[in-house]
Design a protein around this motif. Sequence first.
Motif, PDB file in Angstrom:
ATOM      1  N   GLU A 523      -6.025 -42.419-136.001  1.00 18.26           N
ATOM      2  CA  GLU A 523      -7.034 -42.432-134.959  1.00 18.26           C
ATOM      3  C   GLU A 523      -7.556 -43.858-134.790  1.00 18.26           C
ATOM      4  N   VAL A 524      -7.387 -44.418-133.607  1.00 15.87           N
ATOM      5  CA  VAL A 524      -7.805 -45.790-133.340  1.00 15.87           C
ATOM      6  C   VAL A 524      -8.616 -45.827-132.051  1.00 15.87           C
ATOM      7  N   ASP A 525      -9.780 -46.487-132.111  1.00 13.78           N
ATOM      8  CA  ASP A 525     -10.568 -46.746-130.901  1.00 13.78           C
ATOM      9  C   ASP A 525     -10.292 -48.177-130.457  1.00 13.78           C
ATOM     10  N   TRP A 526      -9.654 -48.290-129.297  1.00 21.27           N
ATOM     11  CA  TRP A 526      -9.365 -49.612-128.722  1.00 21.27           C
ATOM     12  C   TRP A 526     -10.480 -49.974-127.756  1.00 21.27           C
ATOM     13  N   LYS A 527     -10.771 -51.243-127.709  1.00 17.74           N
ATOM     14  CA  LYS A 527     -11.794 -51.700-126.768  1.00 17.74           C
ATOM     15  C   LYS A 527     -11.374 -53.057-126.217  1.00 17.74           C
ATOM     16  N   PHE A 528     -11.427 -53.161-124.894  1.00 24.22           N
ATOM     17  CA  PHE A 528     -11.063 -54.391-124.213  1.00 24.22           C
ATOM     18  C   PHE A 528     -12.173 -54.740-123.221  1.00 24.22           C
ATOM     19  N   GLY A 529     -12.337 -56.026-122.987  1.00 30.41           N
ATOM     20  CA  GLY A 529     -13.394 -56.405-122.061  1.00 30.41           C
ATOM     21  C   GLY A 529     -13.227 -57.798-121.498  1.00 30.41           C
ATOM     22  N   LEU A 530     -13.884 -58.019-120.369  1.00 24.85           N
ATOM     23  CA  LEU A 530     -13.930 -59.316-119.703  1.00 24.85           C
ATOM     24  C   LEU A 530     -15.368 -59.629-119.336  1.00 24.85           C
ATOM     25  N   LYS A 531     -15.693 -60.916-119.359  1.00 20.82           N
ATOM     26  CA  LYS A 531     -17.014 -61.356-118.917  1.00 20.82           C
ATOM     27  C   LYS A 531     -16.891 -62.717-118.258  1.00 20.82           C
ATOM     28  N   TYR A 532     -17.567 -62.854-117.125  1.00 24.97           N
ATOM     29  CA  TYR A 532     -17.664 -64.151-116.464  1.00 24.97           C
ATOM     30  C   TYR A 532     -19.134 -64.456-116.246  1.00 24.97           C
ATOM     31  N   ALA A 533     -19.570 -65.631-116.696  1.00 18.87           N
ATOM     32  CA  ALA A 533     -20.966 -66.033-116.552  1.00 18.87           C
ATOM     33  C   ALA A 533     -21.014 -67.452-116.018  1.00 18.87           C
ATOM     34  N   THR A 534     -21.873 -67.667-115.057  1.00 22.28           N
ATOM     35  CA  THR A 534     -22.069 -69.012-114.516  1.00 22.28           C
ATOM     36  C   THR A 534     -23.554 -69.345-114.562  1.00 22.28           C
ATOM     37  N   ARG A 535     -23.866 -70.529-115.063  1.00 27.11           N
ATOM     38  CA  ARG A 535     -25.264 -70.941-115.218  1.00 27.11           C
ATOM     39  C   ARG A 535     -25.479 -72.283-114.523  1.00 27.11           C
ATOM     40  N   ASP A 536     -26.509 -72.345-113.696  1.00 25.30           N
ATOM     41  CA  ASP A 536     -26.910 -73.570-113.023  1.00 25.30           C
ATOM     42  C   ASP A 536     -28.227 -74.056-113.615  1.00 25.30           C
ATOM     43  N   VAL A 537     -28.273 -75.354-113.917  1.00 22.93           N
ATOM     44  CA  VAL A 537     -29.464 -75.964-114.511  1.00 22.93           C
ATOM     45  C   VAL A 537     -29.909 -77.121-113.628  1.00 22.93           C
ATOM     46  N   ASP A 538     -31.194 -77.154-113.332  1.00 21.40           N
ATOM     47  CA  ASP A 538     -31.757 -78.229-112.512  1.00 21.40           C
ATOM     48  C   ASP A 538     -33.063 -78.680-113.154  1.00 21.40           C
ATOM     49  N   ALA A 606     -26.700 -79.425-114.033  1.00 25.87           N
ATOM     50  CA  ALA A 606     -25.542 -79.004-114.812  1.00 25.87           C
ATOM     51  C   ALA A 606     -25.093 -77.630-114.355  1.00 25.87           C
ATOM     52  N   GLN A 607     -23.806 -77.382-114.501  1.00 27.37           N
ATOM     53  CA  GLN A 607     -23.256 -76.056-114.269  1.00 27.37           C
ATOM     54  C   GLN A 607     -22.286 -75.745-115.394  1.00 27.37           C
ATOM     55  N   GLU A 608     -22.463 -74.581-115.984  1.00 28.47           N
ATOM     56  CA  GLU A 608     -21.607 -74.143-117.080  1.00 28.47           C
ATOM     57  C   GLU A 608     -21.019 -72.779-116.733  1.00 28.47           C
ATOM     58  N   ASP A 609     -19.697 -72.697-116.685  1.00 31.89           N
ATOM     59  CA  ASP A 609     -18.992 -71.440-116.405  1.00 31.89           C
ATOM     60  C   ASP A 609     -18.245 -71.014-117.656  1.00 31.89           C
ATOM     61  N   ILE A 610     -18.441 -69.763-118.054  1.00 33.26           N
ATOM     62  CA  ILE A 610     -17.759 -69.236-119.245  1.00 33.26           C
ATOM     63  C   ILE A 610     -16.991 -67.982-118.842  1.00 33.26           C
ATOM     64  N   LEU A 611     -15.687 -68.020-119.062  1.00 31.41           N
ATOM     65  CA  LEU A 611     -14.814 -66.864-118.847  1.00 31.41           C
ATOM     66  C   LEU A 611     -14.350 -66.381-120.210  1.00 31.41           C
ATOM     67  N   ALA A 612     -14.654 -65.129-120.523  1.00 33.33           N
ATOM     68  CA  ALA A 612     -14.354 -64.596-121.853  1.00 33.33           C
ATOM     69  C   ALA A 612     -13.586 -63.293-121.738  1.00 33.33           C
ATOM     70  N   GLY A 613     -12.698 -63.085-122.680  1.00 32.51           N
ATOM     71  CA  GLY A 613     -11.972 -61.831-122.798  1.00 32.51           C
ATOM     72  C   GLY A 613     -11.777 -61.489-124.263  1.00 32.51           C
ATOM     73  N   TYR A 614     -11.705 -60.198-124.551  1.00 26.85           N
ATOM     74  CA  TYR A 614     -11.525 -59.795-125.947  1.00 26.85           C
ATOM     75  C   TYR A 614     -10.740 -58.501-126.022  1.00 26.85           C
ATOM     76  N   GLY A 615     -10.207 -58.267-127.197  1.00 23.57           N
ATOM     77  CA  GLY A 615      -9.602 -56.991-127.541  1.00 23.57           C
ATOM     78  C   GLY A 615      -9.905 -56.688-128.993  1.00 23.57           C
ATOM     79  N   GLN A 616     -10.234 -55.441-129.275  1.00 26.34           N
ATOM     80  CA  GLN A 616     -10.528 -55.062-130.651  1.00 26.34           C
ATOM     81  C   GLN A 616     -10.065 -53.636-130.902  1.00 26.34           C
TER      82      GLN A 616
END
Length: 943
Positions: A523-538, A606-616
Amino acid sequence: MKIRLLVGAALLPLTFAMAAQAADVAPSAVIEPAGDGVIGRVVNADGAPLPGAEIVERGTGRRVVSNTQGEFILNGVSGQIELDVRYIGLPSASQTVVATPGRLTAITVTMGGGDVTTVADVVVTGVITDSVARSLNQQKNADGTINVLSADAIGRYPDPNVAESLQRVPGIAIQRDQGEGRYINVRGAPSAFTAVSVDGVAVPAVDPGTRAVDLDTLPSDIVSNIEVSKTLLPSQDADSIAGAVNIRTRSPFDTRRLAFSGYAGGSYNDYGGNDTRAAATVSNVFGENQTFGALLSLSYSETNRRPENIENAWVEGGSSYVIEETLFKQYETQRTRQALTGALEWRPTDQTRLYVRGSYADFEDNEYRNTLILGYADGALQAGATDTTATYTGARIYRGLRHRTQNNQITTLVLGGEHTFDNGMIWDADLSWADSEQTYPHRDELVYRSTPTTLSYDTRDHYAPTYFYAAGNPIFGDTATGFFATPGNFSFRENTFRSNTTQQEDVAFRTNLEIPSQFAGREVDWKFGLKYATRDVDADEERQRDRASSANPGTLASLWGDTQGRNFGYQLGTQYDKGLVDAYLAAAKGSSPRRMPDSLTADYTAQEDILAGYGQARFDVGATNITVGLRVEQTKFDGSAPTYSIDEDENEVYATANVSRDDTDFFPNLTVRHAFNDNLIGRFALTRSISRPEFNQIVPRRVEEVDGTELSASFEVGNPDLQPTLSNNVDFGLEYYFASLGVVSANAFYKDLTDYRYVLNYQQDVTIGGVTYVDADFSTPINAPEGHLMGLELNWQQKFGFLPGWMSGFGVFANFTVTDAEIKTGQNYGGRNTFDLPGQSETNYNAALFYEMAGFSARLSYTKRSDYLEEINADNADLDLYVEGREQLDFTASYDFGNGFEVFGEAKNLTDSAGVKYYGSRERTYEYEKFGYNAFVGVRFKY
């Protein structure tokens, strides 16, 4: 960016509606979904949800844990099954369920409503014990190492903001501002090593100088619970080397009925002023089947205080250390916090839910500060100075009034949903927006300066030095007389105006898919996900200054009021009339010189963009629960800052400096939980995490503060090559849980740090426009190639229910953390290349004794942390800046009348502990500040 948010918000509910109606299709032939199961809730006899309950299917041993609202899904079972449900603090329960093949069968498990069969399960009910039970069950059954604070637990301490609430958690210490907690240090790590989220939404910092969140902006009474993850899973953001704090606000489905609660009260402050605090929450569920829910929560507090403060700036003076400046600060502050949280939720079925949650917090600090400065460095140091005494001729005294207003605002909004398919798959997604803003509408100051005089001091009593003028006459006697108290000795020096605005806006989309399956016979629980975050700093800063005679408001005496200043027994003389000074500053600001050109360089974007993906994957091997996975995060960063210079022809030259970076980092993860038996839990984790550089440090900015008249200069220099800090982490621990409500645990950790970043302070001569500034102050962030942080957390909580009669109401909370840390730099500074980790206290501990019986509850709590390094001096270890360890004793008591009303009282800082900073040795006191005690009384109500 906001347009993208609105478009996404419009599409997300439609996406979920389509998904909920889609056919249940197996995602692949390799991973086969389980297909059968039970979906349910675990509640107590009053219908309140029980988080962290352990549900085990007796035949197969399959195990799940209820979430914060008592909900669970047990996949891969069908037919008649027997469920055993365990919850520390309540008798265990068993329930027979007939699970329909091919779909999820809905049930509700009620605990504590039947006959008690085991003496060890008997628990005296009460607010404190109930909150302890909720926390312990969630901690025990979590996959990783976590600590949980519930709203009821927070309410039993005199902690007005989230930072002060978190100081009660094992391994967490706080950094204070004027006696109130602001930042947290988890396991001895710098505050920027801990990420903070509200309802899963990452909160940007309000302060432009750090990624650490000002937790004094968030009042504690908006909280449903706080979860501190000290080991991360692949499904969590990797930017938390020390730990991740998630603040959960309330949900209307917590009670599933019309509910109303709140409190109100007031206080007395030992050092002047008073407090007023109040909060209220109302929620209800609607519809024929109670499928809609709504909640609104309001909070307000006002604090008025007059802390006392003295600061000394130490430098090396020949063969000894001498003071170059002493500041006496007479504060009058008013701090207000306002917060609003709300939620709308729709749960058309047990398997589908949509929600909108939002929070808003506003913090304002309105401060007047009368300042008296002994400017020794304006004169000449005389021979014979020692480490405790010195005399200066030609020194000056400054008298000023500063009016500063600081406003912090944090707003979060999240729209999301979750659907559980009949085959057991769970899909969730959310779109979030967070905005943090810090403004200083004004930091305005008027300063008068004396004619030259002779000043001296004696610091042999370093907490109560003596100060002299002329031929050994005490400056501050029993009455305010002498040179500094004579208005005619002072003339107008300058007015200064400074304003700041920093805004950080973060938009993120996140989606996860969880698939229960049979894989390789397990019995295995698989989990996958994506996240995209963009941050603007002034960030924008403006500074103005005027020393022209046309700005002179007149004699010093014409601006005085009728208040006499007093600070630690020093008679500071007549204080400014703040109304007269405010009127002058308001008129002078419009006619002051234009913005100082070099203040432009403090601005940046400043602008910081983070694209993340995972699998567990999560699976069980007997009594061992294993999670293994990988997270990948790509970070793109763009920043710019204005530059200013003067060319050879004395012309002002303006330009823009830019930086762009693109980095990809990998975060493997292995998390193991093993149950030796029902009470003894072992944990082990191998993880990797990151702490990205502060925005203002990585942009190519050079902030100059130059005073050509005084020949003084300071420079803050950015470093576009600054690297993120990476940490490889090892955690392991043992936890033993008492069936009668309690735990004793030991958790050890080791963090191997690469590219730890720190701010280097140094001095060097610099020539600007033909003028040479001797020993100008420089600070710049750089990386240390290696370092480590390791430690041990010990924790003991127990309700003494085994004692006879009234004594069974006693209980204890106690935790102790010891850490060891150091960083090694790439070059020697002052003959050394090994330093303590800034922000790290060697020891930190909490102890609390509580009592609860028949509606009465009381708690006496004590907390203490040892000294820690705040700033490194590159040239001289004796001038490293330390914060002295601080202890605090608090007391709370309440009585519940049983009809929904409760009276309570709080007493805070009964030890009258001071806030102290020093250079290298405690005898070289930099800052000594006291806040006094605070006594608060109020009433709580609940329906």
